[in-house]
Design a protein around this motif. Structure first.
Motif, short mmCIF file in Angstrom:
data_model
loop_
_atom_site.label_atom_id
_atom_site.label_comp_id
_atom_site.label_asym_id
_atom_site.label_seq_id
_atom_site.Cartn_x
_atom_site.Cartn_y
_atom_site.Cartn_z
N SER A 146 0.83 -1.21 0.00
CA SER A 146 0.00 0.00 0.00
C SER A 146 0.86 1.26 0.00
O SER A 146 0.55 2.23 -0.70
CB SER A 146 -0.93 0.00 1.21
N THR A 167 -7.79 5.63 0.87
CA THR A 167 -8.81 4.59 0.96
C THR A 167 -8.82 3.69 -0.26
O THR A 167 -8.99 2.47 -0.15
CB THR A 167 -10.19 5.23 1.15
N VAL A 168 -8.63 4.27 -1.44
CA VAL A 168 -8.61 3.46 -2.67
C VAL A 168 -7.45 2.47 -2.63
O VAL A 168 -7.61 1.28 -2.95
CB VAL A 168 -8.52 4.37 -3.91
N MET A 215 -5.89 1.29 0.00
CA MET A 215 -6.07 0.28 1.04
C MET A 215 -6.94 -0.86 0.52
O MET A 215 -6.65 -2.05 0.73
CB MET A 215 -6.71 0.89 2.29
N GLY A 216 -8.03 -0.51 -0.16
CA GLY A 216 -8.89 -1.54 -0.71
C GLY A 216 -8.20 -2.35 -1.79
O GLY A 216 -8.32 -3.59 -1.83
N LEU A 217 -7.45 -1.67 -2.67
CA LEU A 217 -6.74 -2.37 -3.73
C LEU A 217 -5.69 -3.31 -3.16
O LEU A 217 -5.51 -4.44 -3.64
CB LEU A 217 -6.10 -1.35 -4.68
N THR A 218 -4.99 -2.86 -2.12
CA THR A 218 -3.96 -3.70 -1.50
C THR A 218 -4.55 -4.96 -0.89
O THR A 218 -4.01 -6.07 -1.08
CB THR A 218 -3.21 -2.91 -0.42
N SER A 219 -5.66 -4.83 -0.21
CA SER A 219 -6.30 -6.00 0.41
C SER A 219 -6.70 -7.02 -0.65
O SER A 219 -6.48 -8.22 -0.50
CB SER A 219 -7.53 -5.56 1.22
N PHE A 220 -7.29 -6.53 -1.74
CA PHE A 220 -7.71 -7.44 -2.80
C PHE A 220 -6.51 -8.08 -3.49
O PHE A 220 -6.53 -9.27 -3.84
CB PHE A 220 -8.57 -6.68 -3.82
#
Length: 546
Positions: free
Chosen positions: A479, A507-508, A510-515
């Motif tokens: 991230s 926020t974008v 963080m979501g991309l990293t998790s996925f």
């Protein structure tokens, strides 16, 4: 930095034929993000399914390329001489070449498997070669009888007489040999071939495979294997470059002299992004044979001498840090070449010197020779070897075999602290830099927890120990690297123009990293499944032959 009064000229701001661009983005995302990683994992696992997944990837990529070409023809050239188109065509030809090589390898493996299967079964059938040949000849003659022409009178001719004699001669063999022949044929078509059966059972595929295999020498196949493996190792990085360059062209950023600032942030942030994926791979056990998965390093005999000679992961990390510092010392003033040096330029050069020195210290700590020299005083003391009890105290501590090098984490910790308080031209830019700086600090703290856990309880198995703190380390690096890439001047200007706050990028990402991390774990699990499937098929084949 004040917002611009006019919108930047970009494909993002162009609404005509937007559906074509959306289709291009969706197709390329599915191909490069979802299908290609699975194909690479299957290829690494030496699964026959790899070539079919790669062909699916090539089909989607070609469709996306076609849609992108149509879009380019219908819209004005808003980014002249952009690099994305060139990179796209280079990558296309590389993946086409890999698919062609994959098909050639599949054809050769089919031919080799067929020949090996016949030879193995022949070794276990105690019948004469003449009997087997005559049996096959009689079977072929019977098949000819079945397809007689309709105008055949059915009279007994000389050719039929010779045929009958051939059949009669084969019938003279003992019932025992005939039974063994039938058992051989039943075994030859058994399900022991697993996934090979669907291919080997097709006569047309066998003929095509034989023709292709006949044209490829062993030396040619070795060269093709090297090229194929090289593309496997670099295809994901090539896709990353293509996607990033496409995003830059779509957003209309990195024009003119701004390209240096854009490249600096993209390359540096991209390094941390891949560093995070490497850290995640270590946690999953990708490099267990090198001793990189927080495990006991396997010695020669358990692994090959080449793998046993691979240095520690901390040495590689320190070397990359050292190389980064050594190369970037001369690049920090590149965007203002010929102009006066500013305080900010000197700050950046100081950071590269810190990387240079810190990486060098880390490599020295990983040197066994250096550590032995540092122990010279006690090892050469006569008093230390005077008695049995003192000699026992010279045994290395339990922590010696495991690297607990603090320098990679320390350098990244200091970089994060510097960037968190680094003055920028606007509030949004300052906040974005603080975000990825804080994430790098989080990586360093999580890595420190890993070393504490290993110090208290050193690894005792060849299997990966998977310390939970390394999941946090990889998350912070991935991230942080993505936000680092987005902190360039042009992207920040675009965020300010569209009234986007710094928290939007946070926020974008963080979501991309998790996925991304979830998909990476799934891809590695698919590789493990493919390896076990291939081994199970091989075991069944070996058991059937025995």
């Amino acid at each position: 930095m004040s917002s611009s009064t006019t919108s930047p000229q970009s494909f993002f701001a162009l609404h005509e034929f937007g559906s074509l661009m959306l289709a291009h983005i969706v197709l390329m995302t599915i191909a490069w993000f979802f299908i290609l990683p699975i194909g690479v994992m299957l290829s690494v696992a030496r699964s026959r399914l790899a070539v079919f997944v790669q062909l699916s990837f090539l089909g989607l990529h070609s469709l996306g390329l076609l849609v992108g070409t149509i879009y380019s023809g219908k819209t004005p050239d808003l980014y002249e001489n952009n690099v994305h188109g060139k990179i796209g065509w280079i990558v296309t030809w590389i993946v086409v070449a890999q698919c062609v090589i994959g098909l050639a390898k599949l054809a050769a493996s089919i031919e080799n498997a067929q020949n090996a299967g016949v030879e193995k079964h022949m070794d276990f059938i105690p019948i004469s070669t003449e009997a087997l040949a005559q049996h096959h000849q009689s079977e072929s003659m019977r098949s000819v009888e079945h397809y007689r022409y309709s105008n055949d009178s059915g009279h007994f001719t000389a050719s039929e007489s010779s045929r009958t004699q051939s059949i009669s001669s084969s019938c003279d063999h003992s019932e025992e040999e005939q039974q063994k022949i039938r058992e051989y044929e039943d075994t030859h078509t058994d399900e022991e071939y697993g996934e090979k059966q669907g291919l080997l059972g097709n006569a047309k595929i066998q003929r095509v495979a034989a023709r292709i295999s006949a044209k490829l020498s062993k030396r040619t196949m070795r060269v093709l294997n090297i090229v194929y493996d090289a593309v496997d190792c670099t295809s994901l990085v090539l896709g990353f470059i293509a996607i990033v360059s496409g995003a830059a062209v779509y957003g209309g950023v990195f024009r003119g002299n701004h390209v240096f600032n854009g490249l600096a942030h993209t390359i540096k942030g991209g390094i941390f992004f891949w560093y995070g994926l490497l850290t995640l791979g270590r946690w999953m056990g990708c490099f267990v044979e090198f001793g990189w998965a927080w495990n006991v390093k396997p010695p020669v005999g358990v692994v090959s001498s080449r793998k046993a000679a691979i240095p520690s992961a901390e040495f590689v990390e320190s070397f990359v840090i050292f190389l980064y510092g050594a190369s970037n010392v001369f690049l920090e003033h590149l965007s203002a070449w010929g102009q006066a040096w500013t305080a900010q330029d000197l700050e950046h050069v100081s950071i590269t010197i810190m990387f240079f020195g810190g990486g060098l210290c880390g490599m020295l700590l990983e040197s066994k020779r250096v550590r032995e020299l540092l122990n010279t005083t006690i090892l050469t003391s006569p008093a230390a070897h005077a008695s049995q009890s003192t000699r026992e105290l010279l045994n290395p501590p339990k922590t010696y075999p495991f690297s607990m090098n603090p320098f990679p984490g320390l350098i990244i910790l200091l970089l994060g602290l510097m960037m968190s308080s680094h003055h920028q031209a606007s509030e949004v830019s300052t906040m974005v830099h603080k975000q990825w700086g804080t994430l790098f600090v989080g990586f360093a703290l999580a890595r420190a927890v890993t070393y504490i856990l290993n110090y208290l309880s050193p690894p005792s198995s060849y299997l990966p120990s998977r310390p939970p703190s390394e999941i946090i380390s990889s998350f912070c690096l991935i991230s942080g690297g993505l936000i680092f890439m987005a902190s360039n001047k042009d992207t920040v200007m675009a965020m300010e123009y569209y009234n986007l706050e710094a928290m939007f990028s946070f926020t974008v990402m963080m979501g991309l990293t998790s996925f991304l991390m979830a998909w990476a774990i799934i891809a590695l699990a698919v590789k493990g499944w493919a390896v076990r499937r291939r081994q199970a098929s091989s075991s069944q084949s070996t058991a059937g032959t025995a």
